[in-house]
Scaffold this motif. Structure first.
Motif, PDB file in Angstrom:
ATOM      1  N   ARG A 110       3.173  16.304   3.217  1.00 26.54           N
ATOM      2  CA  ARG A 110       4.331  16.103   3.267  1.00 26.54           C
ATOM      3  C   ARG A 110       5.084  15.755   4.700  1.00 26.54           C
ATOM      4  NH1 ARG A 110       8.350  19.888   0.422  1.00 26.54           N
ATOM      5  NH2 ARG A 110      10.211  18.757   0.648  1.00 26.54           N
ATOM      6  N   HIS A 111       5.529  14.945   5.080  1.00 28.06           N
ATOM      7  CA  HIS A 111       6.100  14.607   6.710  1.00 28.06           C
ATOM      8  C   HIS A 111       7.409  15.328   6.926  1.00 28.06           C
ATOM      9  CE1 HIS A 111       4.046  13.383   9.975  1.00 28.06           C
ATOM     10  NE2 HIS A 111       3.683  12.398   9.514  1.00 28.06           N
TER      11      HIS A 111
ATOM     12  N   GLU B  46       0.737  -1.319   0.016  1.00 26.47           N
ATOM     13  CA  GLU B  46      -0.054   0.137   0.002  1.00 26.47           C
ATOM     14  C   GLU B  46       0.873   1.093   0.085  1.00 26.47           C
ATOM     15  OE1 GLU B  46      -3.917   2.108   2.026  1.00 26.47           O
ATOM     16  OE2 GLU B  46      -2.640   0.347   3.439  1.00 26.47           O
ATOM     17  N   ILE B  47       0.739   2.111  -0.908  1.00 24.02           N
ATOM     18  CA  ILE B  47       1.441   3.262  -1.149  1.00 24.02           C
ATOM     19  C   ILE B  47       0.602   4.030   0.070  1.00 24.02           C
ATOM     20  CG2 ILE B  47       1.945   5.390  -2.391  1.00 24.02           C
ATOM     21  CD1 ILE B  47       1.992   3.579  -4.864  1.00 24.02           C
ATOM     22  N   PRO B  48       1.597   4.444   1.164  1.00 26.17           N
ATOM     23  CA  PRO B  48       1.198   4.921   2.480  1.00 26.17           C
ATOM     24  C   PRO B  48       0.003   6.224   2.080  1.00 26.17           C
ATOM     25  CG  PRO B  48       3.325   4.339   2.734  1.00 26.17           C
ATOM     26  CD  PRO B  48       2.901   4.234   1.293  1.00 26.17           C
TER      27      PRO B  48
ATOM     28  N   ALA C 164       5.107   3.868 -10.041  1.00 26.34           N
ATOM     29  CA  ALA C 164       6.480   4.254 -10.145  1.00 26.34           C
ATOM     30  C   ALA C 164       6.900   5.634  -9.561  1.00 26.34           C
ATOM     31  CB  ALA C 164       6.956   3.907 -11.573  1.00 26.34           C
ATOM     32  N   LEU C 165       6.078   6.608 -10.159  1.00 24.53           N
ATOM     33  CA  LEU C 165       6.076   8.074 -10.019  1.00 24.53           C
ATOM     34  C   LEU C 165       5.971   8.273  -8.525  1.00 24.53           C
ATOM     35  CD1 LEU C 165       4.326   9.426 -13.433  1.00 24.53           C
ATOM     36  CD2 LEU C 165       6.838   9.871 -12.422  1.00 24.53           C
ATOM     37  N   ASP C 166       4.864   7.427  -7.997  1.00 24.69           N
ATOM     38  CA  ASP C 166       4.543   7.810  -6.476  1.00 24.69           C
ATOM     39  C   ASP C 166       5.634   7.476  -5.517  1.00 24.69           C
ATOM     40  OD1 ASP C 166       1.925   8.982  -6.869  1.00 24.69           O
ATOM     41  OD2 ASP C 166       0.940   7.181  -6.534  1.00 24.69           O
ATOM     42  N   LEU C 167       6.186   6.215  -5.835  1.00 26.27           N
ATOM     43  CA  LEU C 167       7.474   5.761  -5.173  1.00 26.27           C
ATOM     44  C   LEU C 167       8.653   6.649  -5.285  1.00 26.27           C
ATOM     45  CD1 LEU C 167       7.106   1.858  -5.725  1.00 26.27           C
ATOM     46  CD2 LEU C 167       6.347   2.938  -3.925  1.00 26.27           C
ATOM     47  N   LYS C 168       8.872   7.197  -6.583  1.00 31.35           N
ATOM     48  CA  LYS C 168       9.951   8.026  -7.038  1.00 31.35           C
ATOM     49  C   LYS C 168       9.955   9.148  -6.232  1.00 31.35           C
ATOM     50  CE  LYS C 168      13.112   7.834  -9.156  1.00 31.35           C
ATOM     51  NZ  LYS C 168      14.780   7.657  -8.582  1.00 31.35           N
ATOM     52  N   ASN C 169       8.770   9.850  -6.184  1.00 32.94           N
ATOM     53  CA  ASN C 169       8.727  11.404  -5.519  1.00 32.94           C
ATOM     54  C   ASN C 169       8.305  11.295  -4.297  1.00 32.94           C
ATOM     55  OD1 ASN C 169       8.657  12.603  -7.919  1.00 32.94           O
ATOM     56  ND2 ASN C 169       6.513  12.345  -8.509  1.00 32.94           N
ATOM     57  N   PHE C 170       7.523  10.329  -3.739  1.00 32.46           N
ATOM     58  CA  PHE C 170       7.357  10.426  -2.320  1.00 32.46           C
ATOM     59  C   PHE C 170       7.827   9.606  -1.198  1.00 32.46           C
ATOM     60  CE2 PHE C 170       3.497  12.123  -4.878  1.00 32.46           C
ATOM     61  CZ  PHE C 170       3.951  13.255  -4.474  1.00 32.46           C
ATOM     62  N   HIS C 171       8.479   8.240  -1.704  1.00 33.14           N
ATOM     63  CA  HIS C 171       8.859   7.207  -1.039  1.00 33.14           C
ATOM     64  C   HIS C 171      10.403   7.353  -0.672  1.00 33.14           C
ATOM     65  CE1 HIS C 171       9.864   2.827   0.048  1.00 33.14           C
ATOM     66  NE2 HIS C 171       8.685   2.902   0.476  1.00 33.14           N
ATOM     67  N   ARG C 172      10.927   7.672   0.768  1.00 34.41           N
ATOM     68  CA  ARG C 172      12.116   8.341   1.044  1.00 34.41           C
ATOM     69  C   ARG C 172      13.202   7.212   0.311  1.00 34.41           C
ATOM     70  NH1 ARG C 172      13.618  11.649   5.124  1.00 34.41           N
ATOM     71  NH2 ARG C 172      11.758  12.701   4.714  1.00 34.41           N
TER      72      ARG C 172
ATOM     73  N   ILE D 144       9.828  -0.065   5.530  1.00 34.12           N
ATOM     74  CA  ILE D 144       9.318   0.980   6.688  1.00 34.12           C
ATOM     75  C   ILE D 144       9.944   2.279   6.286  1.00 34.12           C
ATOM     76  CG2 ILE D 144       8.975  -0.784   8.564  1.00 34.12           C
ATOM     77  CD1 ILE D 144      11.878  -0.212   9.322  1.00 34.12           C
ATOM     78  N   SER D 145      10.316   2.597   5.054  1.00 38.52           N
ATOM     79  CA  SER D 145      10.561   3.779   4.639  1.00 38.52           C
ATOM     80  C   SER D 145       9.632   5.004   4.868  1.00 38.52           C
ATOM     81  CB  SER D 145      10.773   3.829   3.101  1.00 38.52           C
ATOM     82  OG  SER D 145      10.835   5.215   2.802  1.00 38.52           O
TER      83      SER D 145
END
Length: 706
Positions: free
Chosen positions: A212-213, A68-70, A110-118, A185-186
């Protein structure tokens, strides 16, 4: 890890596990009833991968099902972490063909992971679509032209998947030692669109969860908690309170308002009508788009859970707490004595029922007014009611004595127990004649509503709000508390460039730091580019947007000469805004078709990923000043000398230039330099000199030309 995915294991453990046991794990961690089709799909994926992954059995690699893309509520079928590469696998079990929507879906992941997954920022990401019955596979790999390590989507049938993964590994010379630790757990740092965010809030997330966190800077949750405390305190002490929340453009004011409305209205998932809140906005397109987005989402989720629910039932439910401000106002107007006598608004007991706690008020204790600076002046609302309004009941009130702000406070003051008003205030965003700014609210509190407690952002003293006169206006009010928690200082809209709104502000005000701020925006990979051709602008937008990223053309409502550029203005009807924002790339009504342009009225509060701002001759740069013009509808631009109107026209460009989350192209046309055979301009309404000064000014700040 079941909270992030339904199954995670090393490739070795996955291959040694019985397929029914893997399916059992998926079931155990799945919330809801898995349908037969879901089971079949999972079983197909397990079978394929237990064949495909054999060559890597002894390697330090992981397979993750239903990641799940958090906080965005999207799930990737399978993520494979192998040799330092992130493979996003989207299966279409039993399907033979690759559909455009499916390719876009896997690219979005892929874009969601690249932009937002540390922990994915600097990794190779390979999106693979797998229509399992397809007989061929992509043979050529094209890394992204954006230099961001994302492959263009690859398509493969189940049979060729193993070869494809081997080829990608060889293409990248990826060594066995490449591992990705703690990926599952990124930290996740998304900035969803207002529409995605509203959906997630509706699913009981918090604003800070879905924004954004970089948590030291983001204060949305602190602001929300402060407001909820004021609500609780007002309820316990049976008093009436008003909070003014300020924020830079895109800071999340609307999200704060929606979250307070949802938290007050749904306590522990149950509708709480006793203490409920209503989110009110004068922004018709925003209300229409959010209501429709939430209703569609709600209905889809209910149907997926096996519940019977119609779209109209979902719309009704959402409308409980998101409403257009004019309808709320007209509901209260229907209760007053009409005509108004002696300049005093009073309830007519024959038109309204008096209830023990509610008095003659509406059912909600808490009213949240978004864009409160846009409430109407006394003159505008009096003229409107003299004619008979255009909303709802078309009520005529010939001699209405109040401003809209005053009447809205009066409406909540009718409650006999307690009430809270939350005003969300944007600075420098009044874009219509007759919008009062914040001054009217303060004047009303000082004169008629001295018993109300006022909680106000300490930033309301800045010049954008009430011309900087807030302190002066409130100095004799003994019920005022200034609170830092009521200001949102960080823009959430653009995750790439927090300085964007500062740059736009400086550029429009000719401040000396504009060029430096532009460099800062550019250094964060947020492109702001210049062109003189709409064809170039459209090509640029199409090239930038990947997956379902949204593009669109924006113009001011005063713009007039866009037809020669094959641009059409989106009609004002709210349904048009819904289609423009919510339909996908296959629908010609969508913003992505780049045919219909939206104005500041339709996009305020909403956003696109990439936007073209088409700059017309309504606002022109000449010798260090802006000059303003309105078109006469026939053959001529007339100077606009009214200072108030000039302010609205400048604000329109401020709104348009802060709508894009990932990049802007500004198109300033060349105009028409051709002459008729007699030597006169072919089109005197589009002379090059109307545009050249503005273009040269923006170029002088360092903006790149295309």
């Amino acid at each position: 890890m079941a909270n992030r995915c339904l199954y995670i294991a090393s490739i070795k453990d996955f291959l040694e596990q019985e397929r029914l046991s893997v399916l059992g794990s998926l079931h155990n961690n799945y919330h809801g009833d898995a349908l037969t089709t879901t089971d079949e799909a999972w079983m197909g994926e397990i079978d394929i991968l237990q064949q495909t992954l054999i060559p890597w059995k002894e390697e330090d690699a992981q397979v993750i099902f239903e990641y799940e893309i958090p906080r965005l509520g999207k799930r990737v079928d399978v993520v494979l972490l192998l040799r330092g590469i992130i493979f996003c696998l989207e299966f279409k079990v039993g399907q033979k063909d690759a559909l455009q929507a499916d390719v876009e879906q896997v690219m979005d992941y892929a874009l969601d992971l690249k932009n937002f997954h540390r922990f994915s920022h600097d990794k190779i990401i390979v999106p693979i679509l797998i229509p399992t019955r397809r007989e061929t596979s992509t043979t050529e790999f094209q890394p992204s032209v954006y230099d961001d390590k994302i492959y263009n989507p690859i398509i493969s049938g189940a049979e060729h998947l193993q070869d494809l993964i081997i080829n990608v590994i060889n293409n990248e010379n990826a060594s066995v030692s490449g591992t990705i630790d703690n990926w599952i757990i990124s930290p996740y740092t998304p900035t969803p669109t207002i529409i995605e965010a509203a959906r997630a809030l509706y699913e009981n997330h918090s604003v800070e969860d879905i924004t954004r966190h970089e948590a030291d800077k983001v204060s949305t949750d602190r602001t929300i908690n402060y407001i909820l405390q004021i609500i609780e305190q007002s309820k316990n002490q049976k008093k009436k309170s008003i909070c003014f929340v300020t924020g830079v453009p895109g800071a999340g004011k609307t999200l704060v308002g929606l979250d307070v409305a949802i938290k007050q209205t749904y306590k522990d998932g149950e509708l709480d009508k006793e203490n409920g809140a209503v989110y009110l906005s004068g922004n018709g397109p925003l209300v229409a788009v959010l209501t429709e987005a939430l209703a569609r989402d709600n209905q889809k989720k209910c149907v997926a859970k096996g519940e019977r629910k119609t779209l109209s039932a979902s719309r009704r439910e959402v409308s409980e707490f998101i409403q257009i401000i004019h309808r709320y106002r007209d509901n209260m107007l229907a209760k007053i004595k009409n005509p108004v006598e002696n300049g005093i608004v009073e309830i007519d007991p024959e038109k309204a029922i008096h209830l023990e706690h509610t008095g003659y008020g509406e059912v909600e204790h808490v009213a949240i007014f978004d864009e409160a600076q846009r409430s109407w002046t006394h003159k505008r609302i009096a003229n409107y009611l003299k004619r008979g309004g255009t909303y709802g009941n078309k009520l005529k009130v010939p001699n209405f004595p109040m401003s809209e702000a005053e009447f809205l406070i009066w409406s909540l003051d009718q409650r006999e127990d307690w009430a809270v008003i939350v005003c969300l205030v944007g600075g420098g965003q009044e874009i219509n004649t007759g919008e009062a700014g914040i001054t009217e609210w303060i004047k009303a509190l000082n004169s008629m509503f001295k018993h109300w407690y006022v909680y106000i952002s300490n930033k309301l003293t800045d010049v954008e709000y009430a011309e900087g006169r807030v302190n002066e206006l409130l100095q004799d009010n003994d019920k005022v508390t200034f609170a830092e928690d009521l200001h949102l200082a960080v823009s959430l809209r653009s995750f790439r460039a927090e300085t964007l709104s500062a740059f736009v502000q400086s550029m429009l005000a000719f401040r000396p730091d504009a060029a430096e701020l532009y460099k800062d925006v550019d250094s964060r990979k947020y492109p702001i580019v210049l062109t003189r051709s709409m064809d170039t602008a459209r090509n640029w937008l199409r090239k930038q947007a990947r997956g379902t990223q949204q593009t669109g053309i924006l113009v001011t409502k005063v713009a007039a000469r866009f037809k020669p550029l094959a641009v059409h203005i989106l009609a004002q009807d709210e349904d048009n805004a819904v289609h423009w924002f919510l339909e996908d790339k296959t629908d010609i009504r969508s913003s992505n078709y780049l045919e219909d342009a939206a104005t500041e009225i339709q996009v305020q509060g909403l956003e696109l990923d990439y936007a073209c701002v088409l700059w017309d001759a309504d606002m022109r740069y000449v010798d260090g000043e802006w000059f303003f013009y309105k078109f006469n509808g026939k053959n001529k631009w007339n100077p606009e000398n009214n200072k108030e109107n000039q302010k609205y026209m400048l604000n329109a460009y401020r709104v348009l230039l802060t709508r894009a989350r990932q990049g802007i192209i500004i198109c300033i046309p060349k105009g028409n330099s051709r002459l008729t055979p007699e030597g006169f301009p072919e089109d005197p309404t589009r002379l090059p000199e109307f545009y050249d000064g503005t273009y040269e000014y923006l170029k002088s700040l360092g903006l790149k030309e295309l």
